[in-house]
Design an enzyme around this catalytic site. Structure first.
Site, PDB file in Angstrom:
ATOM      1  N   GLU A  52      31.017  70.698  31.158  1.00 21.56           N
ATOM      2  CA  GLU A  52      30.534  69.999  32.353  1.00 21.56           C
ATOM      3  C   GLU A  52      29.024  70.045  32.502  1.00 21.56           C
ATOM      4  O   GLU A  52      28.416  69.149  33.084  1.00 21.56           O
ATOM      5  CB  GLU A  52      31.208  70.551  33.611  1.00 21.56           C
ATOM      6  CG  GLU A  52      32.687  70.196  33.751  1.00 21.56           C
ATOM      7  CD  GLU A  52      33.604  71.175  33.040  1.00 21.56           C
ATOM      8  OE1 GLU A  52      33.104  72.047  32.301  1.00 21.56           O
ATOM      9  OE2 GLU A  52      34.836  71.072  33.223  1.00 21.56           O
ATOM     10  N   PHE A 114      44.533  78.222  43.092  1.00 16.98           N
ATOM     11  CA  PHE A 114      44.151  78.121  41.689  1.00 16.98           C
ATOM     12  C   PHE A 114      42.996  77.119  41.539  1.00 16.98           C
ATOM     13  O   PHE A 114      43.057  76.007  42.049  1.00 16.98           O
ATOM     14  CB  PHE A 114      45.348  77.674  40.843  1.00 16.98           C
ATOM     15  CG  PHE A 114      45.002  77.516  39.393  1.00 16.98           C
ATOM     16  CD1 PHE A 114      44.549  78.600  38.643  1.00 16.98           C
ATOM     17  CD2 PHE A 114      45.083  76.268  38.778  1.00 16.98           C
ATOM     18  CE1 PHE A 114      44.217  78.446  37.310  1.00 16.98           C
ATOM     19  CE2 PHE A 114      44.746  76.120  37.445  1.00 16.98           C
ATOM     20  CZ  PHE A 114      44.301  77.209  36.704  1.00 16.98           C
ATOM     21  N   GLN A 115      41.968  77.552  40.861  1.00 20.95           N
ATOM     22  CA  GLN A 115      40.764  76.744  40.621  1.00 20.95           C
ATOM     23  C   GLN A 115      40.097  76.282  41.918  1.00 20.95           C
ATOM     24  O   GLN A 115      39.492  75.217  41.975  1.00 20.95           O
ATOM     25  CB  GLN A 115      41.062  75.558  39.703  1.00 20.95           C
ATOM     26  CG  GLN A 115      41.513  76.057  38.321  1.00 20.95           C
ATOM     27  CD  GLN A 115      41.400  75.022  37.235  1.00 20.95           C
ATOM     28  OE1 GLN A 115      41.600  73.839  37.486  1.00 20.95           O
ATOM     29  NE2 GLN A 115      41.079  75.459  36.025  1.00 20.95           N
ATOM     30  N   LYS A 164      42.398  67.023  46.399  1.00 25.24           N
ATOM     31  CA  LYS A 164      43.379  66.215  45.676  1.00 25.24           C
ATOM     32  C   LYS A 164      44.263  65.384  46.617  1.00 25.24           C
ATOM     33  O   LYS A 164      44.591  64.239  46.306  1.00 25.24           O
ATOM     34  CB  LYS A 164      44.239  67.132  44.809  1.00 25.24           C
ATOM     35  CG  LYS A 164      44.957  66.375  43.706  1.00 25.24           C
ATOM     36  CD  LYS A 164      45.614  67.330  42.720  1.00 25.24           C
ATOM     37  CE  LYS A 164      46.338  66.543  41.631  1.00 25.24           C
ATOM     38  NZ  LYS A 164      46.997  67.435  40.661  1.00 25.24           N
ATOM     39  N   MET A 481       8.736  80.351  22.507  1.00 24.96           N
ATOM     40  CA  MET A 481       7.894  80.484  23.698  1.00 24.96           C
ATOM     41  C   MET A 481       7.954  81.911  24.243  1.00 24.96           C
ATOM     42  O   MET A 481       6.947  82.451  24.718  1.00 24.96           O
ATOM     43  CB  MET A 481       8.331  79.482  24.773  1.00 24.96           C
ATOM     44  CG  MET A 481       7.388  79.387  25.939  1.00 24.96           C
ATOM     45  SD  MET A 481       5.713  78.959  25.411  1.00 24.96           S
ATOM     46  CE  MET A 481       5.715  77.179  25.619  1.00 24.96           C
TER      47      MET A 481
HETATM   48  C1  LIG Z   1      18.745  78.476  30.016  1.00 22.85           C
HETATM   49  C2  LIG Z   1      17.472  79.163  29.711  1.00 22.85           C
HETATM   50  N1  LIG Z   1      17.465  80.472  29.357  1.00 22.85           N
HETATM   51  C3  LIG Z   1      16.297  81.091  29.068  1.00 22.85           C
HETATM   52  C4  LIG Z   1      15.107  80.420  29.136  1.00 22.85           C
HETATM   53  C5  LIG Z   1      13.784  81.141  28.823  1.00 22.85           C
HETATM   54  N2  LIG Z   1      13.161  80.521  27.629  1.00 22.85           N
HETATM   55  C6  LIG Z   1      12.171  79.616  27.733  1.00 22.85           C
HETATM   56  S1  LIG Z   1      11.686  79.032  26.243  1.00 22.85           S
HETATM   57  C7  LIG Z   1      12.761  80.044  25.428  1.00 22.85           C
HETATM   58  C8  LIG Z   1      12.848  80.029  23.938  1.00 22.85           C
HETATM   59  C9  LIG Z   1      13.297  78.724  23.399  1.00 22.85           C
HETATM   60  O1  LIG Z   1      13.512  78.833  22.015  1.00 22.85           O
HETATM   61  P1  LIG Z   1      13.676  77.538  21.136  1.00 22.85           P
HETATM   62  O2  LIG Z   1      14.656  76.620  21.758  1.00 22.85           O
HETATM   63  O3  LIG Z   1      13.962  77.922  19.733  1.00 22.85           O
HETATM   64  O4  LIG Z   1      12.266  76.823  21.262  1.00 22.85           O
HETATM   65  P2  LIG Z   1      10.834  77.262  20.706  1.00 22.85           P
HETATM   66  O5  LIG Z   1      10.080  77.886  21.823  1.00 22.85           O
HETATM   67  O6  LIG Z   1      11.066  78.209  19.567  1.00 22.85           O
HETATM   68  O7  LIG Z   1      10.210  75.989  20.261  1.00 22.85           O
HETATM   69  C10 LIG Z   1      13.487  80.809  26.345  1.00 22.85           C
HETATM   70  C11 LIG Z   1      14.492  81.817  25.942  1.00 22.85           C
HETATM   71  C12 LIG Z   1      15.157  79.066  29.529  1.00 22.85           C
HETATM   72  N3  LIG Z   1      14.058  78.330  29.658  1.00 22.85           N
HETATM   73  N4  LIG Z   1      16.332  78.459  29.780  1.00 22.85           N
END
Ligand SMILES: Cc1ncc(C[n+]2csc(CCOP(=O)(O)OP(=O)(O)O)c2C)c(N)n1
Ligand SMILES: [Mg+2]
Lengths: 583, 187
Positions: A52, A114-115, A164, A481
């Site tokens: 979803e 449920f749900q 529902k 990042m």
């Molecule tokens: C759902 C979610 N969890 C954690 C983060 C924190 N976060 C931001 S960038 C990142 C790393 C992303 O890695 P990747 O997709 O390989 O991209 P890159 O920075 O290596 O280009 C994380 C863990 C986020 N933005 N979103």
């Protein structure tokens, strides 16, 4: 004219009446009557996603690339809770969505059935508005109102929770034109405030347009007027991540994106300007950096449809409450009628200064050796795809910022990224939504390997619906990042930021029946990208890139615009003298 | 990898914590919010205050127009001028909110609150409690040989003052309605 029909039929009828062509969804017990109605009609296509969250992001991709509201349909309980991330994403980026959730029958609400989940309770803080429908007679009117609320004023996601028994019961269908609403946000700006802004524009020596997603949300007309205004005044223009494409990247006055990973010239212009004209942006912390050092010498005007965005974090001198297109139209008229004046001499000095900043070439990098630099991969992607009818989505991380820096957007609604929430896992399903809206276009999701894995199950959706989305993964085997922040701010202690045990992406693609391509050699990159573009079907492109590249320029949080960190290529030699201030 | 020397710990303070240079004086404001009488409106209003970290000193809500389907929420809040402006703007954009009035700045207004006080005691304390209640124009609405329930109406300050006086005299419980407020004058 009144028509009697079941609640389930009303849902489909109202969607048809509202011009909906595509619904992204996933069935379950509490929405079976609606799915039964969907089965028995041909006007609306239902795209069965694999999760979803994917449905809501796909609806976002659809909405962001068309300007029309996106629609998602999910079941009660877990279906609804899985939709929460997408709703929050859409709320923070002001994306119009209609999310329909099934609910346990009214007589069971509150019994931990449920749900059963308190869906309106859970989603209240992440929707612009939501409704729990208790009578079938009110369902159609609420559905029509939902479209109105989602798309008027500052757009946003709305949710309708439909028990529902309400779906099964028969009631009277209300036509859209019979529905009364009191929700009617102001679109025309105050003419005195607009005139005050025009006066400031006539004398400003160092003006800058600071534009954002509000220009895109206001519709194509707003981008058109903005271009006219920039051409007529010759003021420089920058934009937030959300506003890319509202002014063409090839335009003469374009400074590039601003903010934490924005361009040097854009951030310096913001810092040193004497008149800042904020059009549909919201002084987000990724933009302002350190607030008490944010553009200290400027007079600030702010055009926004949402009063709560004005003076929220930055005090502005000229607030203008209204829709961007309406206000820009009046602004242009007033400016023209007062003689089309600008401060020519001031502007010419300002452009000299800006051109000096541009000469720093903050995005320069050197591609050498046998390892692909992520910047190079995007530069090649840009070269090889920019002439196409192209739409770009992204995941979240370094690759997203590089995509914003190295890809050029000529028109609005071509760049669909998760800005406010920064949701990893957004880009792939969003690309599916975009491709549904633009079947013949080239739709590319610029991804990181870690983000992409968060919603990889949607490869099944892309295959089932023949959606030739291109997944361009910049695979650095790192949560890049996060790793960058750990390097800069946490003493190089790389706590859990290595992407370990990665799948073989080519085999993964093949397991779904899709095409996989891997490339690690700069010399074969162009051919590999061409192979991706020309393949008629979904492609998973595993582009192995330099693992420890950092994304620059960067304003570390808590720093001012003129305290940017720069990449090595452009700081070589610039570190001494005046350049020292930059590091 | 970048050859750049990057300062460690570059962040001294984050933008999240900073506020522009508005006046820092905390002001008390009474807001009258006219809303559609729908389920969920009150939850949205309260959620806004808790979600964004605003204060609620007092909150009352009741339907004021049955035919028009309207309720009035009276909120007493406090914050710096900038926060108060934000609160009003945030309230104003809730879909089911019709109107937000700041009674504190839009001319003068009257405020009343009703409270019930249970005071128990014997002898001198009991006599003193009744004497003070009389001065404050509080009514006795229940009494036993050892206790009274007083009913008092007035500004929140008057009720606070009454509570202070009752405390040493055997105050057991207080129930307050919260503030109801209207602007003075014809409209
Ligand atoms: C759902 C979610 N969890 C954690 C983060 C924190 N976060 C931001 S960038 C990142 C790393 C992303 O890695 P990747 O997709 O390989 O991209 P890159 O920075 O290596 O280009 C994380 C863990 C986020 N933005 N979103
Ligand atoms: Mg990565």
């Amino acid at each position: 004219m009144t028509k009697a029909m079941t609640g389930a039929k009303m849902v489909v009828q109202a969607l048809i009446d509202q011009g909906v062509e595509v619904v992204f969804g996933y069935p379950g017990g509490a929405v079976l009557p609606i799915y039964d109605e969907i089965f028995q009609q041909n006007s609306i296509t239902h795209v069965l996603v694999r999760h979803e969250q994917g449905a809501v992001h796909a609806a976002e991709g659809y909405a962001r690339s068309t300007g029309k509201p996106g629609v998602a349909l999910v079941t009660s309980g877990p279906g609804a809770t899985n939709a929460v991330t997408g709703l929050t994403d859409a709320l923070l980026d002001s994306i119009p969505l209609i999310v329909l959730t099934g609910q346990v029958p009214t007589f069971m609400i509150g019994s931990d059935a449920f749900q059963e989940a308190d869906t309106v309770g859970i989603t209240r803080p992440c929707t612009k508005h939501n409704w729990l429908i208790k009578e079938t007679d009110k369902l159609a009117a609420t559905l029509h109102e939902a479209f109105h609320v989602a798309t008027s004023g500052r757009p946003g996601p709305v949710l309708i929770d439909i028990p529902k028994d309400v779906q099964f019961a028969t009631g009277t269908y209300t036509e859209a034109k019979q529905v009364e609403t009191h929700y009617n946000p102001q679109v025309k700006g105050d003419i005195d405030a607009i005139t005050e802004l025009v006066k400031a524009m006539e004398t400003a020596k160092r003006p800058v347009f600071y534009t954002g997603g509000g220009v895109i949300n206001s519709g194509p007309q707003a981008s058109q007027l903005l271009r006219e205004l920039v051409a007529a005044t010759n003021f420089p223009i920058t934009s937030t991540l959300m506003g890319l494409g509202c002014y063409p990247a090839s335009g003469d006055n374009w400074l590039g994106m601003l903010g934490m990973h924005g361009l040097y010239e854009a951030n310096m212009a913001m810092h040193d300007c004497d008149l800042m004209i904020n059009i549909g942006a919201r002084f987000d912390d990724r933009i302002t950096g350190r607030l008490d050092a944010f553009s200290p010498g400027s007079k600030k005007a702010h055009i926004d449809i949402d009063a709560s965005s004005i003076n929220k974090v930055i005090h502005v001198d000229i607030p203008i409450l209204g829709d961007v297109a309406h206000v820009l139209e009046d602004l242009l008229n007033v400016w023209k009628s007062r003689g089309r004046k600008t401060n020519q001499e001031g502007l010419s000095n300002w452009w000299d200064q800006i051109n000096d900043w541009r000469a720093v070439k903050c995005l320069d990098f050197t591609q050498e050796g046998k390892i692909i630099k992520p910047q190079y991969a995007l530069q090649r992607l840009e070269e090889l795809t920019k002439k196409h009818d192209r739409y770009i989505t992204t995941e979240v991380g370094q690759h997203q910022m590089w995509a914003a820096q190295y890809l050029g957007f000529e028109d609005p609604n071509r760049w669909m990224t998760s800005g406010g929430l920064g949701t990893m896992g957004y880009g792939f399903p969003a690309s599916i939504g975009v491709q549904m809206a633009h079947p013949d276009a080239l739709v590319i999701n610029v991804a990181g390997e870690a983000s992409w894995l968060m919603n990889m199950q949607e490869l099944g959706t892309a295959m089932q619906f023949n959606l030739p989305v291109k997944q361009f993964i910049l695979n650095n085997e790192r949560l890049g990042m996060v790793r960058q922040w750990q390097q800069l701010l946490h003493g190089e202690r790389y706590s859990s930021s290595w992407s370990e045990s990665l799948p073989d992406f080519v085999k993964l693609a093949e397991a779904f029946g899709a095409k996989g391509i891997q490339c690690h050699d700069p010399d074969t990159l162009d051919d590999a990208i061409m192979e991706m573009i020309t393949h008629d079907g979904p492609v998973l492109f595993d582009c192995l890139v330099e693992k420890h590249e950092n994304c620059f320029p960067m304003i570390p949080s808590g720093k001012a615009h003129n305290e940017m960190l720069m990449g090595d290529a452009s700081t070589d030699g610039a570190i001494s003298g005046a350049g020292e201030a930059l590091v | 990898m970048s050859a750049l020397k990057i300062k460690k710990g570059a962040t001294s303070h984050s933008a999240y914590n900073l506020r522009p240079n508005y006046s820092d004086t905390v002001e008390r404001h009474t807001l009258a919010v006219l809303v559609e009488n729908e389920p969920g409106v009150l939850a949205r209003v309260i959620g806004l205050f808790s979600g964004r970290g605003y204060n609620i000193d007092s909150l009352t809500v009741a339907e004021v127009d049955h035919l028009g389907h309207r309720s009035r929420i009276t909120i007493v809040t406090n914050g710096t001028p900038q926060i108060i402006e934000q609160i009003k703007a945030q309230l104003g954009r809730i879909v089911d909110v019709h109107k937000v009035n700041d009674l504190t700045v839009e001319g003068s207004s009257v405020e009343r609150e009703l409270a019930l006080f249970k005071v128990s005691g014997k002898g001198e304390n009991r006599i003193e409690a009744v004497r003070l209640a009389d001065i404050f124009r509080a009514n006795v609405v229940d009494s036993t040989l050892e206790s009274f329930v007083f009913e008092i109406t007035g500004t929140p300050e008057k009720i606070d003052a009454f509570a202070e006086l009752m405390r040493p005299l055997g105050l057991q419980e207080i129930a307050r309605t919260g503030v109801a407020a209207l602007s003075r004058g014809a409209v």
